[in-house]
Motif scaffolding. Structure first.
Motif, mmCIF file in Angstrom:
data_model
loop_
_atom_site.group_PDB
_atom_site.id
_atom_site.type_symbol
_atom_site.label_atom_id
_atom_site.label_comp_id
_atom_site.label_asym_id
_atom_site.label_seq_id
_atom_site.Cartn_x
_atom_site.Cartn_y
_atom_site.Cartn_z
ATOM 1 N N VAL A 205 -47.271 -9.644 -21.279
ATOM 2 C CA VAL A 205 -47.316 -8.116 -21.159
ATOM 3 C C VAL A 205 -46.162 -7.449 -21.855
ATOM 4 C CG1 VAL A 205 -48.257 -7.894 -18.722
ATOM 5 C CG2 VAL A 205 -45.600 -8.161 -18.990
ATOM 6 N N ALA A 206 -46.085 -6.346 -22.065
ATOM 7 C CA ALA A 206 -45.114 -5.520 -23.022
ATOM 8 C C ALA A 206 -44.972 -4.296 -22.448
ATOM 9 C CB ALA A 206 -45.711 -5.619 -24.532
ATOM 10 N N VAL B 129 -46.063 -0.667 -18.683
ATOM 11 C CA VAL B 129 -46.478 -2.304 -18.932
ATOM 12 C C VAL B 129 -47.835 -2.292 -19.195
ATOM 13 C CG1 VAL B 129 -46.074 -4.567 -18.012
ATOM 14 C CG2 VAL B 129 -44.393 -2.810 -17.420
ATOM 15 N N TYR B 130 -48.001 -2.943 -20.516
ATOM 16 C CA TYR B 130 -49.364 -3.105 -20.802
ATOM 17 C C TYR B 130 -49.601 -4.582 -21.230
ATOM 18 C CZ TYR B 130 -49.015 2.005 -21.859
ATOM 19 O OH TYR B 130 -49.051 3.270 -21.848
ATOM 20 N N LYS B 131 -51.078 -4.816 -21.150
ATOM 21 C CA LYS B 131 -51.636 -6.155 -21.817
ATOM 22 C C LYS B 131 -52.377 -5.666 -22.952
ATOM 23 C CE LYS B 131 -52.088 -9.255 -17.801
ATOM 24 N NZ LYS B 131 -51.067 -10.225 -18.507
ATOM 25 N N VAL B 132 -52.474 -6.500 -24.197
ATOM 26 C CA VAL B 132 -53.273 -6.209 -25.300
ATOM 27 C C VAL B 132 -54.457 -6.977 -25.361
ATOM 28 C CG1 VAL B 132 -52.930 -6.040 -27.527
ATOM 29 C CG2 VAL B 132 -50.953 -5.980 -26.268
ATOM 30 N N ILE B 133 -55.528 -6.474 -25.293
ATOM 31 C CA ILE B 133 -56.918 -6.996 -25.463
ATOM 32 C C ILE B 133 -57.265 -6.908 -27.057
ATOM 33 C CG2 ILE B 133 -59.480 -6.847 -25.227
ATOM 34 C CD1 ILE B 133 -58.535 -5.548 -22.512
ATOM 35 N N ASP C 206 -62.112 1.083 -16.403
ATOM 36 C CA ASP C 206 -61.354 0.905 -15.268
ATOM 37 C C ASP C 206 -59.893 0.952 -15.186
ATOM 38 O OD1 ASP C 206 -63.523 0.699 -13.454
ATOM 39 O OD2 ASP C 206 -63.858 -1.216 -14.438
ATOM 40 N N PHE C 207 -59.220 1.084 -16.695
ATOM 41 C CA PHE C 207 -57.747 0.977 -16.709
ATOM 42 C C PHE C 207 -57.363 2.514 -17.580
ATOM 43 C CE2 PHE C 207 -59.454 -3.051 -16.593
ATOM 44 C CZ PHE C 207 -58.391 -3.958 -15.852
ATOM 45 N N LEU D 142 -55.036 -1.364 -25.682
ATOM 46 C CA LEU D 142 -54.059 -1.648 -24.688
ATOM 47 C C LEU D 142 -54.183 -1.182 -23.220
ATOM 48 C CD1 LEU D 142 -52.617 -0.891 -27.653
ATOM 49 C CD2 LEU D 142 -50.513 -1.556 -26.400
ATOM 50 N N ILE D 143 -54.145 -2.008 -22.087
ATOM 51 C CA ILE D 143 -54.550 -1.481 -20.888
ATOM 52 C C ILE D 143 -53.374 -1.612 -19.875
ATOM 53 C CG2 ILE D 143 -56.991 -2.203 -20.936
ATOM 54 C CD1 ILE D 143 -56.143 -4.861 -19.469
ATOM 55 N N LEU D 144 -53.131 -0.500 -19.262
ATOM 56 C CA LEU D 144 -51.895 -0.106 -18.482
ATOM 57 C C LEU D 144 -52.076 -1.133 -17.155
ATOM 58 C CD1 LEU D 144 -49.488 1.508 -18.100
ATOM 59 C CD2 LEU D 144 -50.860 3.027 -16.627
#
Length: 525
Positions: free
Chosen positions: A181-182, A230-234, A313-314, A343-345
Motif C-alpha cells: 500500500v502507499a 491509503v491506496y493499492k495499485v492495480i 466497489d472502491f 489506484l483503489i482506496l
C-alpha cells in the motif's frame, strides 16, 4: 476489562472561499471545501461544546458521534464539480493541498504576508501558472519509521513475491495476495494556509516557537481537516489470469484476550501478510457488484461472484493519458504507472479541529459493510446515512472522539474507565510491541487493569496527542496505544507539541535520504 471498540457505548484565520465557486470552477488548481451540511446528523464545523455534550458519560450519544463521522466521510467523498489530477468531478478530498505542496511553499518565500486568500490565490503560490499538480505516493509513514516499507514486495516462504509478475501462475495454484500500500497526506485550505502561514514544516520556525516559551504550535482554525488516504495499485503486472487483482481483506481484530495470540502479535504485529483469506478485484469490471465474501483458501479455483469485486466497489483513481505524469511514486519498489492502471482506496485517516483534541475518524474498505469486523461494528455501520452511496458505502469506520470512557478533561483527568479502541487495519495493525515506548494502564472503576501493547490496541487520539518535536533524541515522545494522556504530561518536557499532527513532527524533523534518522529542535531555554 472489556475494551470498547469505536465508542461502542454508543484562534484561526478566516479564509475567503465561497462554496458556490466550486460549482463554477473546472480546473486542476481549485481546492474544494468540505460540505458543511447536506445529510442528517451532520454539520461542519460542529461546535466544540456540542460534540463534548455528546460525550457526557451520563448521556452518551454514540449515534450522534457516528453520524457526524459518517457525515465527514460523505463530504470527503462527495463530487467536487471540479477536475483534480485529471479526474473530472473528483472527490472533494482529492482536490486538497498535499503535504508535498505545503512543504514546497513553506520552504520558499510566500508571496503575501498571511492575508486572507481564495483557493486559487493560495494555489498560485504552490505552482507556476500552467504547471500541472503532482501527487506523490509514499510508503506509510508510521510503519516506515519503524522499519516496515509498505511499498516493498513482500515474499512468502518459497521466495515468491506478493502479486508481482504473478500472471504466470496456474488458475489452480494458490495465489500470494498483494500486500503493498502507499499513502498520501493532504489538507483542506484552512489547514494548509495555517501550516504555510506559521511555517510549521520548518524546523527553525518550530525552534523559535519553543524558545519563545510556547508549549505548542499555534492552534489550527476549527474548520481545519487533515486526511491520509491509503491506496493499492492495480497494474497488468500484478494481475492473475490477466484480469484478477488479489489482495487480503481485513478479517478483524484477533483475539487479544488469548495470551498466545497476544504474545504472537506483540512479537510480530498483525499486518496484511498475516491476514487469512483473499478477495479478487476484476480489473476489467468498472462497475459495482453484489459480492460480500472472502475466499478463505486464496486459490483462484475458488474464485466466484461472492468474492470477486469490481473497480466500482472502491473509491479510486483511474490512471489515464491525461494524469499519468502527475502521479508519482516513491519507495523501494517504484511503480511506473501506465494508462489503464488503477489506484483503489483502501483506507483513510481523517482528523478535524472541531474540538481541541481534534476529532478522529478512520475508514477502511470491507467486503461486507453492513457487518464490518472490529475495530468497527454493526452499530457503526447502521448509523451510516443512506445518502452515502457507492462506492463510499463499501467502507467501515472507527471513531475516537475521546481516549477512554468516561471522557476526560484536557488536564487533571485520570486513566480510570474503559479503553476505546479505534485504529486502522492498513495503518496500525502491523505494529508489534516494540513500536511503542510509552505505556499507561487503564484502570476500571472496579480495579481491573488493562494495558495496550500493540497496534490493534490503539486509539487515534491518544497516539496523536503525543505528536511533538523534542530538543534531543532523548525527548522524543514516540507512539502510544490507548490511555488518558493530559496535555501537561511530563512526557512533553523539552518538547514542542504539534497540535496532534504527526505530519508536522515527521516532516519538520526528516533527514532527506535517511528515513531512520531525525533532526531535533535547536533549544536555547
Amino acid at each position: 476489562m472489556r475494551a470498547i471498540h469505536v465508542c461502542a457505548l454508543a484562534g484561526g484565520v478566516s479564509l475567503l472561499l465561497a462554496v458556490g465557486s466550486a460549482h463554477a470552477q473546472a480546473n486542476d488548481s481549485f481546492i474544494a471545501p468540505l460540505p458543511g451540511s447536506g445529510i442528517p446528523g451532520y454539520v461542519f464545523p460542529e461546535k466544540e461544546a456540542t460534540i463534548l455534550e455528546w460525550l457526557k458519560p451520563t448521556d452518551y450519544q454514540a449515534t450522534k458521534v457516528f453520524q457526524h463521522g459518517w457525515g465527514v466521510w460523505w463530504g470527503l467523498t462527495s463530487k467536487s464539480k471540479t477536475t483534480a489530477f485529471g479526474i473530472p468531478d473528483a472527490p472533494v478530498y482529492m482536490t486538497w493541498v498535499s503535504k508535498d505542496e505545503v512543504e514546497k511553499i513553506t520552504k520558499g518565500e510566500p508571496k503575501s504576508d498571511g492575508a486572507q486568500k481564495t483557493a486559487n490565490e493560495f494555489m498560485a503560490e504552490v505552482q507556476k501558472e500552467g504547471e500541472p499538480r503532482l501527487l506523490f505516493f509514499s510508503p506509510v509513514t508510521q510503519l516506515k519509521n519503524h522499519g516496515i516499507d509498505t511499498m516493498k514486495e513482500m515474499k512468502n516462504e518459497d521466495g515468491a513475491v506478493t502479486g508481482a509478475h504473478a500472471q504466470s501462475k496456474s488458475l489452480t495454484t494458490a495465489v500470494v495476495p498483494d500486500t503493498r500500500v502507499a499513502e498520501t497526506v493532504s489538507y483542506n485550505l484552512s489547514a494548509a494556509f495555517h501550516l504555510v502561514k506559521n511555517k510549521l514544516f520548518d524546523l527553525n520556525a518550530l525552534s523559535a516557537l519553543y524558545n519563545a516559551d510556547l508549549k505548542e504550535v499555534p492552534a489550527f482554525p476549527v474548520d481545519s481537516v487533515a486526511v491520509k488516504p491509503v491506496y493499492k495499485v492495480i497494474q497488468a503486472s500484478n494481475l492473475f489470469d490477466g484480469k484478477y487483482f488479489v489482495m487480503p481483506a481485513w478479517p478483524g481484530t484477533p483475539d487479544m484476550a488469548n495470551p498466545l495470540v497476544r504474545s504472537m502479535v506483540e512479537a510480530n504485529g498483525y499486518g496484511e501478510k498475516d491476514w487469512k483469506g483473499c478477495i479478487y478485484v476484476d480489473a476489467t469490471n468498472t462497475g459495482t457488484t453484489q459480492a460480500s465474501g472472502i475466499d478463505e483458501t486464496c486459490d483462484l479455483s475458488n474464485r466466484d461472484e461472492t468474492n470477486t469485486y469490481g473497480l466500482g466497489d472502491f473509491v479510486g483513481i483511474p490512471v489515464t493519458e491525461s494524469n499519468v505524469k502527475q502521479l508519482k511514486f516513491d519507495g523501494v519498489d517504484k511503480k511506473n504507472l501506465q494508462p489503464g492502471d488503477h489506484l483503489i482506496l483502501m483506507a483513510m485517516h481523517v482528523s478535524t479541529r472541531e474540538i481541541t483534541q481534534w476529532t478522529w475518524q478512520t475508514f477502511f474498505w470491507t467486503p461486507d459493510p453492513a457487518n464490518p469486523p472490529l475495530p468497527s461494528n454493526p452499530a457503526v455501520a447502521k448509523a451510516m446515512q443512506p445518502e452515502i452511496s457507492a462506492p463510499a458505502n463499501h467502507y467501515a469506520a472507527a471513531f475516537a472522539y475521546q481516549m477512554i470512557n468516561p471522557n476526560q478533561p484536557l488536564n487533571g483527568g485520570s486513566s480510570v474507565g474503559n479503553p476505546i479502541i479505534a485504529y486502522n487495519p492498513y495503518l496500525e495493525s502491523g505494529f508489534p510491541k516494540s513500536t511503542f515506548s510509552y505505556f499507561v494502564p487503564v484502570e476500571s472503576p472496579t480495579g481491573e487493569s488493562w494495558t495496550g501493547t500493540v497496534g490493534v490496541d490503539t486509539n487515534c487520539m491518544t497516539c496523536h496527542a503525543l505528536a511533538a518535536v523534542g530538543c534531543s533524541p532523548e525527548n522524543a515522545t514516540g507512539y502510544a496505544t490507548d490511555f488518558y494522556l493530559p496535555r501537561d504530561a511530563a512526557v512533553f518536557d523539552k518538547t514542542l507539541q504539534t497540535e496532534f499532527l504527526w505530519s508536522i513532527a515527521n516532516t519538520a524533523t526528516a533527514v532527506p535520504g535517511h528515513p531512520d534518522e531525525s533532526k531535533t529542535l535547536t533549544c536555547t531555554r
